[in-house]
Design a protein around this motif. Structure first.
Motif, PDB file in Angstrom:
ATOM      1  N   PRO A   1      15.569   2.380   4.903  1.00  0.00           N
ATOM      2  CA  PRO A   1      14.622   3.368   5.446  1.00  0.00           C
ATOM      3  C   PRO A   1      13.307   3.404   4.697  1.00  0.00           C
ATOM      4  N   GLU A   2      13.373   3.202   3.369  1.00  0.00           N
ATOM      5  CA  GLU A   2      12.142   3.223   2.592  1.00  0.00           C
ATOM      6  C   GLU A   2      11.250   2.035   2.949  1.00  0.00           C
ATOM      7  N   ALA A   3      11.853   0.852   3.159  1.00  0.00           N
ATOM      8  CA  ALA A   3      11.068  -0.314   3.558  1.00  0.00           C
ATOM      9  C   ALA A   3      10.445  -0.097   4.931  1.00  0.00           C
ATOM     10  N   HIS A   4      11.186   0.516   5.843  1.00  0.00           N
ATOM     11  CA  HIS A   4      10.645   0.810   7.174  1.00  0.00           C
ATOM     12  C   HIS A   4       9.445   1.747   7.059  1.00  0.00           C
ATOM     13  N   ALA A   5       9.614   2.810   6.272  1.00  0.00           N
ATOM     14  CA  ALA A   5       8.497   3.736   6.071  1.00  0.00           C
ATOM     15  C   ALA A   5       7.338   3.046   5.374  1.00  0.00           C
ATOM     16  N   GLY A   6       7.662   2.138   4.421  1.00  0.00           N
ATOM     17  CA  GLY A   6       6.603   1.438   3.709  1.00  0.00           C
ATOM     18  C   GLY A   6       5.768   0.560   4.617  1.00  0.00           C
ATOM     19  N   LYS A   7       6.414  -0.146   5.545  1.00  0.00           N
ATOM     20  CA  LYS A   7       5.662  -1.001   6.467  1.00  0.00           C
ATOM     21  C   LYS A   7       4.772  -0.172   7.387  1.00  0.00           C
ATOM     22  N   MET A   8       5.293   0.959   7.837  1.00  0.00           N
ATOM     23  CA  MET A   8       4.480   1.810   8.698  1.00  0.00           C
ATOM     24  C   MET A   8       3.298   2.394   7.932  1.00  0.00           C
ATOM     25  N   ALA A   9       3.561   2.793   6.690  1.00  0.00           N
ATOM     26  CA  ALA A   9       2.475   3.334   5.872  1.00  0.00           C
ATOM     27  C   ALA A   9       1.440   2.263   5.557  1.00  0.00           C
ATOM     28  N   LEU A  10       1.910   1.032   5.281  1.00  0.00           N
ATOM     29  CA  LEU A  10       0.998  -0.079   5.003  1.00  0.00           C
ATOM     30  C   LEU A  10       0.065  -0.303   6.176  1.00  0.00           C
ATOM     31  N   ARG A  11       0.612  -0.345   7.367  1.00  0.00           N
ATOM     32  CA  ARG A  11      -0.229  -0.579   8.535  1.00  0.00           C
ATOM     33  C   ARG A  11      -1.231   0.556   8.725  1.00  0.00           C
ATOM     34  N   ALA A  12      -0.768   1.810   8.572  1.00  0.00           N
ATOM     35  CA  ALA A  12      -1.661   2.949   8.759  1.00  0.00           C
ATOM     36  C   ALA A  12      -2.818   2.916   7.762  1.00  0.00           C
ATOM     37  N   VAL A  13      -2.509   2.574   6.508  1.00  0.00           N
ATOM     38  CA  VAL A  13      -3.566   2.530   5.494  1.00  0.00           C
ATOM     39  C   VAL A  13      -4.536   1.383   5.779  1.00  0.00           C
ATOM     40  N   LEU A  14      -4.020   0.226   6.205  1.00  0.00           N
ATOM     41  CA  LEU A  14      -4.924  -0.885   6.520  1.00  0.00           C
ATOM     42  C   LEU A  14      -5.790  -0.579   7.733  1.00  0.00           C
ATOM     43  N   GLU A  15      -5.259   0.164   8.707  1.00  0.00           N
ATOM     44  CA  GLU A  15      -6.100   0.597   9.834  1.00  0.00           C
ATOM     45  C   GLU A  15      -7.281   1.395   9.307  1.00  0.00           C
ATOM     46  N   ASN A  16      -7.014   2.213   8.313  1.00  0.00           N
ATOM     47  CA  ASN A  16      -8.064   3.031   7.713  1.00  0.00           C
ATOM     48  C   ASN A  16      -9.017   2.175   6.881  1.00  0.00           C
ATOM     49  N   CYS A  17      -8.445   1.301   6.039  1.00  0.00           N
ATOM     50  CA  CYS A  17      -9.275   0.471   5.168  1.00  0.00           C
ATOM     51  C   CYS A  17     -10.209  -0.427   5.972  1.00  0.00           C
ATOM     52  N   LEU A  18      -9.720  -0.972   7.073  1.00  0.00           N
ATOM     53  CA  LEU A  18     -10.511  -1.934   7.827  1.00  0.00           C
ATOM     54  C   LEU A  18     -11.802  -1.325   8.343  1.00  0.00           C
ATOM     55  N   MET A  19     -11.832  -0.016   8.519  1.00  0.00           N
ATOM     56  CA  MET A  19     -13.084   0.612   8.929  1.00  0.00           C
ATOM     57  C   MET A  19     -14.157   0.397   7.880  1.00  0.00           C
ATOM     58  N   ARG A  20     -13.755   0.361   6.594  1.00  0.00           N
ATOM     59  CA  ARG A  20     -14.719   0.082   5.531  1.00  0.00           C
ATOM     60  C   ARG A  20     -14.868  -1.413   5.318  1.00  0.00           C
ATOM     61  N   TRP A  21     -13.772  -2.152   5.470  1.00  0.00           N
ATOM     62  CA  TRP A  21     -13.798  -3.583   5.186  1.00  0.00           C
ATOM     63  C   TRP A  21     -14.640  -4.351   6.201  1.00  0.00           C
ATOM     64  N   ARG A  22     -14.963  -3.757   7.336  1.00  0.00           N
ATOM     65  CA  ARG A  22     -15.861  -4.437   8.255  1.00  0.00           C
ATOM     66  C   ARG A  22     -17.245  -4.576   7.636  1.00  0.00           C
ATOM     67  N   ALA A  23     -17.570  -3.661   6.736  1.00  0.00           N
ATOM     68  CA  ALA A  23     -18.839  -3.755   6.021  1.00  0.00           C
ATOM     69  C   ALA A  23     -18.683  -4.751   4.872  1.00  0.00           C
ATOM     70  N   GLY A  24     -19.695  -4.870   4.048  1.00  0.00           N
ATOM     71  CA  GLY A  24     -19.669  -5.835   2.956  1.00  0.00           C
ATOM     72  C   GLY A  24     -18.494  -5.638   2.033  1.00  0.00           C
TER      73      GLY A  24
END
Length: 638
Positions: free
Chosen positions: A266-289
């Motif tokens: 269950p922790e790995a499942h939650a970790g993968k979901m959290a990883l994706r959610a955080v990367l969705e957020n990060c990519l908004m900044r990573w589109r910039a320099g």
């Protein structure tokens, strides 16, 4: 809660300061100060992860240097679009608050309920609190400029419908991506690359300081590893530049690997979901320099800094970038294989006691390079025949992508497949590719190709050894003729007396193998690189007029024609130059059935004077192929 090395990792999911020491190590493994100039650093810090306005599925490169990363991410994105697998990260939109609250901190929105409630452990509970903690307990830094949700097709300038139709008319398998789906698809590709680098069997035995910091009650031990943990490095600063202090960098760790033998964790499942959610957020900044560099930092930290260095043949003098900020082979391999090995041949090759590390398995994405055309490196079968027909293309100064929209580019007959495995097994015992092995290595060869146990008994192996080792060595061509007939079900007696197909099809002259055999008989005092000896042997082995003319056409093995539609994508844009997608047609032929037919261990040297770099590179994969760009100019590889 998962434990590693006898202690628990502290607070997964929580945003923490990266630290000056870890940032220094990341910069060390990334850049060599002896080769990297200020302008090289600046280009890396200016390159973001953004799509081209000219090709809806294509990433845009605005800066020189990071092309190896962009091409590898592009290849994974195309692989997922064209050849999805059940274990691919699902390209589903995250909860909408992530698009309205891009800043990590107290205002950040929690994950979806199903991610936050899959387990009651403390670590999973912290998945709903993406707050940054620091020694001083201060507030989080402000996000970089450019942090905004992806624009919709109604607000972002788009190419005309006619332009898009022209670009994708030949690519029905690639649906046109709107900006929101571009965002989600790119996140899926980044997640897959990070998971690839997260290998549960790898450990950092030297106490990698890039590991999550230890808590006072659970100190890290030298045996600790990132086992099943993915890192995401981000930067919260008004702008991204080479001199940004470490205080602006953060890291989050996500448990994503199931515990061995424990089923779904269950922790790995939650970790993968959290990883994706955080990367969705990060990519908004990573589109910039700086987005590309931050992703590479995340990749290196996920693999482990010490492990990345251990992957390399010469970690003292190797970095992930080289002169002018260009990506090294180690960087490309880290992205495509999840490990930063230094070579492109299959497996490891021992050279004078030094193990040269190559490609350990058949990857999802392949690699072809102009350096093989120039005889500067050898690309093995693993990279040439990946699981999906998508290849990163390397030139002298740039990386691009070649792909097929269906599996026709990987089609091969069953005998072709057996030949590929046989060549791989033979090369493993003949690393210098001399064309022969010792008679005592026959059992290992037969086991490697699946003929032992079962096909032959011990007396049969000895009879075959006597047949093959009549010249004191076993030549590849002789081995293939006999092994392929055994694989096809011919009785051993027929194999030992000589295949009938050889009588119908006279054996072609194999110059390398004849020279190798002659050298084997020249005596212990003969030097293999003696030019006079080689010239004399070559002259003595000149074919007769009958041999030179070859067998009559009526006795040739029938061939099968292959017509392959490929596409080359180059995302480099500068000035008036735009990202380019070029349809490419490859016509080649192969023997309909090569059982019992002598074939070379290595493809014969090709005429590499075409003057078109991509044509020459394609011919390293399909020797002798006819390549057409359908009336268009050949694409640039620079």
């Amino acid at each position: 809660m998962a434990t590693f090395g006898g202690g628990a990792f502290p607070q997964p999911f929580v945003l923490r300061p990266l630290g000056e020491d870890v940032l220094s190590q990341l910069r060390h493994v990334m850049f060599d100060p002896r080769q990297t100039k200020d302008e090289d650093l600046l280009r890396w810090h200016q390159q973001g992860l953004e799509f081209s306005d000219h090709v809806s599925f294509g990433l845009k490169q605005a800066q020189g240097g990071p092309c190896g990363v962009l091409a590898s991410v592009q290849a994974e994105l195309l692989r997922q679009l064209l050849f999805p697998r059940p274990d691919d990260p699902a390209p589903l939109p995250p909860p909408s608050p992530l698009f309205t609250q891009p800043t990590a901190g107290p205002a950040a929105q929690p994950l979806a309920d199903d991610a936050a409630t899959t387990t009651t452990t403390t670590a999973t509970a912290t998945a709903t609190d993406l707050t940054m903690t620091s020694a001083s307990g201060g507030d989080t830094a402000q996000p970089m400029e450019g942090c905004s949700p992806p624009q919709t097709s109604q607000t972002q300038p788009q190419p005309s419908t006619e332009q898009r139709q022209q670009q994708c008319s030949a690519l029905p398998a690639l649906a046109e991506l709107d900006p929101v789906m571009q965002h989600h698809r790119l996140v899926s590709a980044l997640v897959a690359l990070l998971l690839r680098a997260c290998t549960s069997t790898d450990t950092d035995v030297d106490g990698d300081t890039a590991l999550p910091p230890a808590t006072p009650t659970t100190p890290a031990t030298p045996a600790s590893a990132r086992n099943g943990m993915v890192a995401v490095v981000d930067c919260f600063a008004p702008s991204f530049a080479p001199d940004i202090p470490a205080a602006h960098f953060t890291v989050q760790w996500f448990p994503v690997d199931n515990a061995p033998g424990q089923g779904l964790d269950p922790e790995a499942h939650a970790g993968k979901m959290a990883l994706r959610a955080v990367l969705e957020n990060c990519l908004m900044r990573w589109r910039a320099g700086g987005g590309v560099l931050l992703f590479v930092y995340s990749l290196v930290l996920t693999r482990g800094i010490n492990t990345v260095l251990a992957d390399m043949d010469d970690p003292e003098n190797t970095r992930l970038t080289a002169m002018f900020g260009h990506c090294t082979q180690e960087m490309v391999n880290l992205l495509l294989l999840g490990r930063a090995t230094s070579n492109t041949h299959d497996g490891n090759v021992d050279v004078g006691g030094l193990a040269l590390k190559g490609v350990p398995f058949r990857p999802s994405i392949g690699y072809l390079t102009q350096h093989e055309v120039e005889r500067l490196m050898h690309v093995g079968e693993y990279y040439k025949t990946p699981r999906a027909p998508v290849w990163v293309i390397g030139s002298g100064s740039h990386f691009s992508v070649l792909f097929c929209v269906d599996l026709e580019a990987l089609a091969e007959s069953t005998s072709d497949g057996f030949c590929r495995r046989a060549r791989k097994a033979f090369r493993a015992l003949d690393p210098n590719e001399c064309g022969f092995v010792e008679p005592g290595q026959l059992e290992a060869l037969l086991r490697a190709v699946g003929l032992l146990p079962g096909t032959l008994d011990a007396p049969g192996v000895e009879a075959l050894r006597s047949r093959l080792a009549a010249s004191d060595v076993i030549l590849w061509s002789d081995f293939w003729v006999c092994a392929s007939r055994l694989w096809a079900g011919f009785p051993l007696e027929d194999v030992l007396t000589g295949p009938a197909v050889e009588a119908a099809n006279p054996r072609p002259v194999d110059r390398d193998q004849q020279l190798a055999q002659a050298l084997a008989h020249a005596g212990d005092d003969a030097e293999a690189d003696d030019p006079e000896l080689l010239q004399a042997l070559a002259m003595s082995l000149e074919p007769s007029a009958t041999e030179a003319s070859g067998p009559a056409s009526a006795s040739q093995v029938p061939s099968v024609q292959h017509h392959i539609n490929l596409y080359h994508y180059n995302g480099l844009e500068h000035g008036t130059r735009a990202a380019a997608l070029t349809p490419t047609t490859v016509d080649t032929s192969s023997a309909a059935d090569i059982v019992g037919v002598p074939v070379p261990l290595n493809p014969p040297p090709q005429d590499l004077q075409s003057g078109i770099a991509l044509v020459d590179i394609i011919r390293t994969r399909w020797p002798g192929a006819s390549v057409s760009f359908n009336g268009r100019p050949p694409p640039s590889l620079d």
